[in-house]
Structure formats: C-alpha cells, structure tokens
Design an enzyme around this catalytic site. Structure first.
Site, PDB file in Angstrom:
ATOM      1  N   VAL A  36       0.850  -1.192   0.000  1.00  0.00           N
ATOM      2  CA  VAL A  36       0.000   0.000   0.000  1.00  0.00           C
ATOM      3  C   VAL A  36       0.886   1.243   0.000  1.00  0.00           C
ATOM      4  CG1 VAL A  36      -1.765   1.284   1.265  1.00  0.00           C
ATOM      5  CG2 VAL A  36      -1.821  -1.236   1.232  1.00  0.00           C
ATOM      6  N   VAL A  96       0.946   5.696  -1.459  1.00  0.00           N
ATOM      7  CA  VAL A  96       0.434   6.839  -2.219  1.00  0.00           C
ATOM      8  C   VAL A  96       1.618   7.752  -2.514  1.00  0.00           C
ATOM      9  CG1 VAL A  96      -1.081   8.869  -2.215  1.00  0.00           C
ATOM     10  CG2 VAL A  96      -1.861   6.732  -1.165  1.00  0.00           C
ATOM     11  N   LEU A 102      -5.790   7.116  -0.561  1.00  0.00           N
ATOM     12  CA  LEU A 102      -5.666   5.959   0.326  1.00  0.00           C
ATOM     13  C   LEU A 102      -7.033   5.493   0.802  1.00  0.00           C
ATOM     14  CD1 LEU A 102      -3.988   3.963   1.948  1.00  0.00           C
ATOM     15  CD2 LEU A 102      -3.781   5.694   3.748  1.00  0.00           C
ATOM     16  N   THR A 103      -7.882   6.416   1.220  1.00  0.00           N
ATOM     17  CA  THR A 103      -9.224   6.041   1.680  1.00  0.00           C
ATOM     18  C   THR A 103     -10.000   5.351   0.572  1.00  0.00           C
ATOM     19  OG1 THR A 103      -9.270   7.867   3.258  1.00  0.00           O
ATOM     20  CG2 THR A 103     -11.391   6.949   2.594  1.00  0.00           C
ATOM     21  N   TYR A 156      -3.729   2.569  10.059  1.00  0.00           N
ATOM     22  CA  TYR A 156      -4.789   1.644   9.676  1.00  0.00           C
ATOM     23  C   TYR A 156      -5.938   1.507  10.666  1.00  0.00           C
ATOM     24  CZ  TYR A 156      -1.702   0.591   5.858  1.00  0.00           C
ATOM     25  OH  TYR A 156      -0.924   0.714   4.737  1.00  0.00           O
ATOM     26  N   ARG A 178      -3.294  13.679   0.618  1.00  0.00           N
ATOM     27  CA  ARG A 178      -4.453  14.466   1.063  1.00  0.00           C
ATOM     28  C   ARG A 178      -5.477  14.701  -0.040  1.00  0.00           C
ATOM     29  NH1 ARG A 178       0.030  16.184   3.436  1.00  0.00           N
ATOM     30  NH2 ARG A 178       0.449  17.704   1.805  1.00  0.00           N
ATOM     31  N   ARG A 179      -5.604  13.726  -0.918  1.00  0.00           N
ATOM     32  CA  ARG A 179      -6.626  13.801  -1.957  1.00  0.00           C
ATOM     33  C   ARG A 179      -7.644  12.664  -1.837  1.00  0.00           C
ATOM     34  NH1 ARG A 179      -3.491  15.479  -7.593  1.00  0.00           N
ATOM     35  NH2 ARG A 179      -2.008  16.956  -6.666  1.00  0.00           N
ATOM     36  N   GLY A 180      -7.548  11.888  -0.746  1.00  0.00           N
ATOM     37  CA  GLY A 180      -8.490  10.801  -0.542  1.00  0.00           C
ATOM     38  C   GLY A 180      -8.144   9.517  -1.262  1.00  0.00           C
ATOM     39  N   GLU A 229       3.656   1.835   8.996  1.00  0.00           N
ATOM     40  CA  GLU A 229       3.284   2.927   9.897  1.00  0.00           C
ATOM     41  C   GLU A 229       1.980   2.531  10.592  1.00  0.00           C
ATOM     42  OE1 GLU A 229       4.255   7.121   8.528  1.00  0.00           O
ATOM     43  OE2 GLU A 229       4.005   6.115   6.600  1.00  0.00           O
ATOM     44  N   PHE A 267       4.440 -10.204   4.662  1.00  0.00           N
ATOM     45  CA  PHE A 267       4.012 -10.345   3.274  1.00  0.00           C
ATOM     46  C   PHE A 267       3.931  -8.964   2.662  1.00  0.00           C
ATOM     47  CE2 PHE A 267       0.512 -10.869   6.278  1.00  0.00           C
ATOM     48  CZ  PHE A 267      -0.390  -9.868   5.902  1.00  0.00           C
TER      49      PHE A 267
END
Length: 409
Positions: A82, A84, A94-95, A123, A90-92, A119, A409
């Site tokens: 995962v 970005v 990841l969400t 999560y 801050r553009r959404g 990090e 993993f």
C-alpha cells in the site's frame, strides 16, 4: 479526486511497482526479490490509482488462509504493498483504495483482512486492530545459560543451506500451522520467501544458514540464522541473528537454541519476531540479560462480523450481544448475538439489548485471542452494558497459545 482506480494490468506492473519502491525510500530491490514479488502478485486482486498515465497509488491483497482459535483455517485477504505518491497526498486516494479493497474482499467471500504495517498509526481508522505482538531479544550469551529439558541430547543437529533443506523445513512448518492462531498456510510459491537473502541486505553477516534438528532420521525442527563476525582489541565479539526457528517438540527447540547460543566467536544472539509466549524465555537463566521488547505484528480487520465470529471456537461458553460500530464498512454495524463454546459458534443479527459496545477495530484486536477485551475496556475502547458480560466474553475470546504471525508479506 480526479484519479482513476483500476485493477492492475500485468503489463503495468513495473511502473506500478516503481511507485511502491519510491514510497518506501527509493532503493531498488534485489533482482531476486523483485522477481519473486512479481511472480506472487495476483493481478486481479491488486489495485492502482492513476492520474492520467502516471501511477500515484498502489494496494494489493494476497489470497491467504489464516489459523484462528480452534484450529480452523479461514480465508483472509493479505493486504500489502500500500502506498500513495508524495505528490498526491491528502486527496483521498488511500481512503478510496481501502474502501474499494474491503468491498472486493467482501465480494470474494473472505471474512478477514490482515496486514503488517510500516506505519501502524495509519490503519486504525480503516478498522484494523493489532491482533498479534512479536517479541525481539538480544541474548548476552556470555552471561546467560540455558537449562534444557530432558531428551535434548537425543536430538542431532546439522547445518545446511535453506535451499537444500526446503522440503523438510516446509513439512515442519505445515505440521504446526493449525496449532497457533495467526499462522498462515503457505500457498505455492510462498516457500521461496524464506530463501530470499540478498547480499546487499546482509549488513556484514554471512549468507543465511539452516540448522536442522533430527531424531531417528526425521527432521523435527529447523532454524534459519546468520553469523556476523566482529572483533575488538579484546577479541571476538560476533553475533548470531535468528530469523526463523520452529520445532515439533520442546527438546528439538531447546537443542537448536543451545547451539545458536554457543556459536564460536560470538557473544550475543539477536532474536527476531518471535511469539510472546516463546519457550526460550523459560530456558534462559536471566531474561533481563536478553533485553526482550515487543512490537505490533499482524493487524486484523473483520470484514464480515457473523462469518468471522462463527469461524473460530471459544475456550469457554459465551452468549453475548455486541453493539458494533463500523462506519467504514456499514454492513457490519448494529447488534450481533454470539453464542459459542469450544465446539463451535453461531452469530446473527439481533434486536436484543447490547451487552458490550465496541468498534470493529477492537473486535479485530481481540479476535485471535491476543488482546484481552478486559484490557481494551480499561483503555476505554470497550463498554460493558451488562454486568459480567465483559469477563465472560474476554475469557471466551482467549487462546491457550499466543497468536503469532510467522512471516511478513
């Protein structure tokens, strides 16, 4: 958000993976490591976020089966890779990837999603709870002695390479998977992860070696380790790093620990990511001289409450109604009655009054028996609404062995 989120095209893998490498520091991986991850990538389960022709986000989900309390092997999505791009924070993005991924996991019929976090603070807001801990230690072998159990001397040892011992070591691993929550059943190809040992990542240590423990001609345990020579004016001060150690019985494990703590020209053993109830802690003469520390291991997210809670068993009878909060996956929200014991469980929606109130994050943390519901309640993260319900559920959710993730993993 103007980016497009789409399933990874195999032809775009190199561009996609380059974004991931940059997000993790920009140091190119060794060819052997990169080749293995390319081979293990399940493209239909991986996502990329694209701004025009530029990949700006990555996420994937391996197909796994996870051992849960009671020994069942439950489908679980192994969330991985995962990232970005720093130019698109801050553009959404990841969400958006997390939401799409959990919707896909639900559609695949997998009740759990799991990950290891670079990090950990990220999560929790997506419903992941820390379900296992890992112990590390540095054993001062000049001051620490081992008291081994009967039968240790009957175990013979030999040193070989991880590649030459792969079939035997995988058989030992497979024999133990059902016995500890948090362990992953290895799918084809994943056995090669244990062979990764890029020279650029050894930091002065030897190539990894494999120690085999045998009894009556049968392999009953193994350890992967490396030796780092070091010298001072006073003499040798090398170290041994233990990366994996698994035995089928106490004597096999003790024999390997005794060997590793007595390697010539070394004065300490670095122990990496072990179960918090690992037996070595009871073999050593002075655990303080081993400097044990803990860190988070597996983060677990319940994707389908009923299916997940029915998949495991409970070490004491339980009949409790949970009021579950889950704004990110609203299909989980509401009241659920769990009735179960050591033979099985049933979980269904109910209109009955709630006994405990918690978010799906706390439910995930407690799911494998690693985090106590009583402990979570002490932190204000679980509320008892019926007297006695907290103790009842906490005892039932426990596990006689600590949950543990054996590899990342």
């Amino acid at each position: 958000m103007t980016t497009e989120l789409r399933v990874l095209d195999p032809a775009e893998w190199d561009r996609w993976y380059a974004v991931l490498e940059l997000a993790f520091g920009g140091v190119p991986e060794a060819d052997e490591e990169r080749a293995l991850w390319r081979e293990l990538t399940e493209h239909e389960r991986f996502l990329g976020a694209w701004d025009g022709d530029t990949c700006v986000g990555t996420a994937g989900a391996f197909t796994f089966r996870l051992t849960v309390p009671g020994g069942a092997s439950v489908p679980a999505a192994g969330v991985t890779m995962v990232s970005v791009a720093g130019t698109h924070r801050r553009r959404g993005i990841l969400t958006s990837m997390m939401r799409r991924q959990l919707q896909d996991v639900r559609a695949w019929g997998e009740p759990l999603a799991v990950l290891t976090a670079s990090e950990p603070a990220i999560y929790g807001r997506f419903g992941y709870g820390v379900a296992t801990l890992a112990a590390r230690a540095v054993v001062d072998t000049a001051r620490v002695r081992l008291a081994v159990p009967p039968g240790t001397d009957a175990v013979s040892l030999r040193v070989t390479t991880p590649a030459d011992a792969l079939e035997a070591t995988e058989a030992v691993y497979a024999a133990l998977v059902a016995g500890r929550p948090g362990m992953l059943a290895r799918r084809p190809g994943w056995e090669r992860q244990a062979l990764l040992d890029p020279p650029g990542e050894r930091a002065g240590s030897s190539p990894r070696l494999c120690l085999l423990a045998e009894r009556d001609g049968e392999v009953v345990g193994y350890a992967h380790y490396a030796v780092k020579p070091d010298w001072s004016f006073a003499g040798a001060n090398g170290s041994v790093s233990v990366h994996r150690l698994t035995g089928l019985d106490p004597a096999a494990e003790a024999a390997m620990w005794r060997f590793l703590c007595s390697v010539d020209l070394t004065g300490r053993v670095n122990v990496h990511d072990r179960p918090v109830d690992d037996a070595w802690q009871h073999l050593v003469s002075d655990v303080r001289r081993c400097e044990p520390t803990l860190r988070d291991g597996l983060h677990l997210r319940i994707v389908e409450v009923a299916a997940a809670l029915e998949a495991r068993t409970y070490q004491a009878p339980v009949d409790v109604v949970f009021e579950v909060e889950d704004a990110f996956c609203p299909w989980n929200e509401g009241r659920w009655r769990l009735t179960g014991d050591a033979k099985g469980a049933v979980c269904a929606r109910t209109r009955d009054a709630a006994d405990l109130a918690l978010s799906v994050r706390e439910l995930g943390a407690a799911y494998l028996g690693g985090a106590s519901l009583v402990s979570l309640a002490a932190a204000g993260r679980v509320r008892e609404l019926r007297d006695g319900a907290l103790t009842e559920a906490s005892v039932a959710f426990g596990s006689p062995v600590a949950p543990w993730l054996p590899h990342g993993f």
